[in-house]
Scaffold this motif. Structure first.
Motif, PDB file in Angstrom:
ATOM      1  N   GLU A  19      -5.686   8.340  23.983  1.00 61.28           N
ATOM      2  CA  GLU A  19      -5.805   9.796  24.534  1.00 61.28           C
ATOM      3  C   GLU A  19      -7.072   9.749  25.333  1.00 61.28           C
ATOM      4  OE1 GLU A  19      -5.634  14.095  24.886  1.00 61.28           O
ATOM      5  OE2 GLU A  19      -4.241  12.865  23.852  1.00 61.28           O
ATOM      6  N   ASP A  53      -0.970  13.486  24.554  1.00 62.13           N
ATOM      7  CA  ASP A  53       0.315  12.650  24.207  1.00 62.13           C
ATOM      8  C   ASP A  53       1.249  12.703  25.193  1.00 62.13           C
ATOM      9  OD1 ASP A  53      -0.651  11.020  22.113  1.00 62.13           O
ATOM     10  OD2 ASP A  53       0.027  12.481  20.542  1.00 62.13           O
ATOM     11  N   GLY A  81      -7.932   7.395  19.695  1.00 57.04           N
ATOM     12  CA  GLY A  81      -6.376   7.975  19.077  1.00 57.04           C
ATOM     13  C   GLY A  81      -5.595   7.831  20.140  1.00 57.04           C
ATOM     14  N   THR A  83      -1.399   9.516  19.797  1.00 54.45           N
ATOM     15  CA  THR A  83      -0.426   8.933  18.793  1.00 54.45           C
ATOM     16  C   THR A  83       0.220   7.532  19.187  1.00 54.45           C
ATOM     17  OG1 THR A  83       0.155  11.365  18.322  1.00 54.45           O
ATOM     18  CG2 THR A  83       1.697   9.706  17.505  1.00 54.45           C
ATOM     19  N   ASP A  87      -0.426   4.212  16.883  1.00 54.44           N
ATOM     20  CA  ASP A  87       0.818   3.803  16.231  1.00 54.44           C
ATOM     21  C   ASP A  87       0.991   2.207  16.558  1.00 54.44           C
ATOM     22  OD1 ASP A  87       3.014   4.126  14.276  1.00 54.44           O
ATOM     23  OD2 ASP A  87       4.531   4.230  16.055  1.00 54.44           O
ATOM     24  N   CYS A 113      -9.164  11.015  15.814  1.00 56.19           N
ATOM     25  CA  CYS A 113      -7.682  11.645  15.719  1.00 56.19           C
ATOM     26  C   CYS A 113      -6.865  10.717  15.041  1.00 56.19           C
ATOM     27  CB  CYS A 113      -7.315  11.562  17.327  1.00 56.19           C
ATOM     28  SG  CYS A 113      -6.007  12.426  17.712  1.00 56.19           S
ATOM     29  N   HIS A 114      -5.810   9.918  15.714  1.00 56.70           N
ATOM     30  CA  HIS A 114      -4.999   9.064  14.954  1.00 56.70           C
ATOM     31  C   HIS A 114      -5.319   7.402  14.878  1.00 56.70           C
ATOM     32  CE1 HIS A 114      -2.142  12.351  16.222  1.00 56.70           C
ATOM     33  NE2 HIS A 114      -1.347  11.840  15.243  1.00 56.70           N
ATOM     34  N   TRP A 117      -5.262   5.381  11.660  1.00 57.00           N
ATOM     35  CA  TRP A 117      -4.073   4.381  11.258  1.00 57.00           C
ATOM     36  C   TRP A 117      -4.351   3.199  11.113  1.00 57.00           C
ATOM     37  CZ3 TRP A 117       0.350   7.176  14.593  1.00 57.00           C
ATOM     38  CH2 TRP A 117       0.888   8.061  13.793  1.00 57.00           C
ATOM     39  N   SER A 135      -2.391  15.569  10.689  1.00 56.07           N
ATOM     40  CA  SER A 135      -0.958  15.016  10.062  1.00 56.07           C
ATOM     41  C   SER A 135      -1.254  13.674   9.406  1.00 56.07           C
ATOM     42  CB  SER A 135       0.059  14.722  11.442  1.00 56.07           C
ATOM     43  OG  SER A 135      -0.650  13.855  12.537  1.00 56.07           O
ATOM     44  N   ASN A 163     -10.374  15.174  16.578  1.00 57.21           N
ATOM     45  CA  ASN A 163      -9.737  15.361  17.993  1.00 57.21           C
ATOM     46  C   ASN A 163     -10.768  15.520  18.914  1.00 57.21           C
ATOM     47  OD1 ASN A 163     -10.612  18.227  18.129  1.00 57.21           O
ATOM     48  ND2 ASN A 163      -9.324  18.677  16.505  1.00 57.21           N
TER      49      ASN A 163
END
Length: 180
Positions: A19, A53, A81, A83, A87, A113-114, A117, A135, A163
């Motif tokens: 991002e 994204d 982050g 996504t 990931d 953010c993500h 993970w 999420s 975020n």
């Protein structure tokens, strides 16, 4: 003298899918505060950021590769982050090992953010209070963390935010961790 003079911060990302603001804003603001910031990507080529994204954002030229860095050379780690970025990053054993090394050394690890993970994959969230993009709530809870909805959450050396809207508090928390 700037607040972060002499501090060395590592930012890790994949070459596609991070991002935009979650890499550009911390890098720029931490440098403005005096830190030496090194951006490490999976490969030597440019990092193509995304906005939301999906829309292409700015490109960022990494300083080195994830494989080419040693956690002991830095005071803190930032995991942005996006996504796709997050990931992919969580499946990169070298990136996961870096997270573990920073945590073991007691150095701050900031993920937005993500980005958490990768913290989950490194096995460092159990018993911690963490925030993230909403999420990820179930993933964090399943990994033993307590999830909260806050702009920034600091638990030990882990600094997390939800975020891009949370970037001011996120960057301030990184500075606080390095100047405490």
């Amino acid at each position: 003298m700037a607040a972060l003079d002499g501090k060395k911060i590592l930012v890790i990302a994949t070459n596609y899918g991070v991002e935009q603001d979650e890499i550009v804003v911390p890098v720029d603001q931490l440098r403005e505060r005096g830190a030496t910031v090194t951006v490490a990507a999976q490969e030597t080529g440019s990092i193509q950021t995304l906005v939301g994204d999906k829309d292409p954002g700015k490109t960022v030229d990494p300083d080195t590769t994830i494989a080419g860095v040693n956690a002991g050379s830095f005071d803190a780690l930032v995991v942005p982050g996006g996504t796709i970025n997050a990931d992919t990053l969580r499946t990169d054993q070298q990136a996961v090992s870096l997270v573990s090394a920073f945590v073991e050394a007691g150095a701050p690890v900031a993920a937005i953010c993500h980005g958490p993970w990768t913290l989950i994959e490194a096995g460092v969230v159990s018993g911690k209070t963490i925030t993230s993009f909403p999420s990820l709530q179930s993933d964090l809870r399943n990994a033993g963390a307590e999830w909260v909805d806050r702009e920034v959450q600091v638990d030990g050396g882990l600094i997390t935010s939800r975020n891009p809207d949370d970037l001011p508090a996120f960057v301030d928390a990184i500075e606080s961790a390095l100047t405490a």
